[in-house]
Scaffold this motif. Sequence first.
Motif, PDB file in Angstrom:
ATOM      1  N   LYS A 176      -5.967   2.752 -10.173  1.00 39.94           N
ATOM      2  CA  LYS A 176      -7.014   3.014  -8.924  1.00 39.94           C
ATOM      3  C   LYS A 176      -7.529   1.699  -8.274  1.00 39.94           C
ATOM      4  O   LYS A 176      -7.682   1.411  -7.386  1.00 39.94           O
ATOM      5  CB  LYS A 176      -8.208   3.969  -9.506  1.00 39.94           C
ATOM      6  N   LYS A 177      -8.048   0.875  -9.561  1.00 38.08           N
ATOM      7  CA  LYS A 177      -8.433  -0.519  -9.023  1.00 38.08           C
ATOM      8  C   LYS A 177      -7.434  -1.213  -8.278  1.00 38.08           C
ATOM      9  O   LYS A 177      -7.927  -1.960  -7.147  1.00 38.08           O
ATOM     10  CB  LYS A 177      -8.759  -1.259 -10.271  1.00 38.08           C
TER      11      LYS A 177
ATOM     12  N   SER B 145      -7.184   0.433  -4.749  1.00 38.54           N
ATOM     13  CA  SER B 145      -8.517   0.128  -3.823  1.00 38.54           C
ATOM     14  C   SER B 145      -8.455  -0.960  -3.448  1.00 38.54           C
ATOM     15  O   SER B 145      -8.849  -1.352  -2.173  1.00 38.54           O
ATOM     16  CB  SER B 145      -9.549   0.517  -4.640  1.00 38.54           C
ATOM     17  N   TYR B 146      -8.113  -2.214  -4.468  1.00 39.93           N
ATOM     18  CA  TYR B 146      -7.841  -3.395  -3.777  1.00 39.93           C
ATOM     19  C   TYR B 146      -6.881  -3.736  -2.754  1.00 39.93           C
ATOM     20  O   TYR B 146      -7.123  -4.401  -1.594  1.00 39.93           O
ATOM     21  CB  TYR B 146      -7.612  -4.564  -5.090  1.00 39.93           C
TER      22      TYR B 146
ATOM     23  N   SER C  59       0.833  -1.205  -0.004  1.00 47.80           N
ATOM     24  CA  SER C  59       0.000   0.034   0.008  1.00 47.80           C
ATOM     25  C   SER C  59       0.671   1.403   0.082  1.00 47.80           C
ATOM     26  O   SER C  59       0.688   2.184  -0.818  1.00 47.80           O
ATOM     27  CB  SER C  59      -0.904   0.002   1.200  1.00 47.80           C
TER      28      SER C  59
END
Length: 195
Positions: free
Chosen positions: A173-174, A177-178, A158
């Motif tokens: 972004k995907k 976010s995961y 992260s």
Amino acid sequence: FILSYSAYIILAFLGEALKTPRKIRNRIKNKRIKKAEIYLQKGIIAAFYGNKEETFKSLEYTKKFLKNSPLMMLLEFQNHVFNKNDKESFLILSKMIDIPILKPLAIKGLIAYSRKKKDFELLKNVLNKSLDKEIKLSWIEQDLYNFCVECNSWMLFSNFLEKKILQKTKSNKKMLSYVFFQVAKNSYHNKDFFN
């Protein structure tokens, strides 16, 4: 006149005779270097298809006549992998990370090494080294996912993604976010809401 001309001819002949051993030595050296380059190519190809003996033979011959080139380091690394010598593999990868053309391979290899040893500090250092734009995220993304899944540690990934991802494309972004979801899920299960 004839005496000076014949003295000139004799001196020129002696000069050439004295240069001949050096020329022969240079010619032999150049032939050996060319042969070592051929062995290097054979060794890389042998390493690619998994021929341990040919890789070792090529490396031994190449070491005698060539300086440490990126391809030779790659061949040496592959030889250590075949021999399951983790310490030497790690040392070669650490040297490879400073050579721009080998840096992506070194980072990928060091991520795999840190995954194998479950070494969070090494992974953190490797990720910091890979922050430059030369290393594409897609190149190391799967290895990072695997590390995080096996070690159930998403915070490093992260933090890395927040630093690495400058363009906010849909796929980036995907992915982000995961990873944030996994961090939140781990925090919830560990009852660690504020860290």
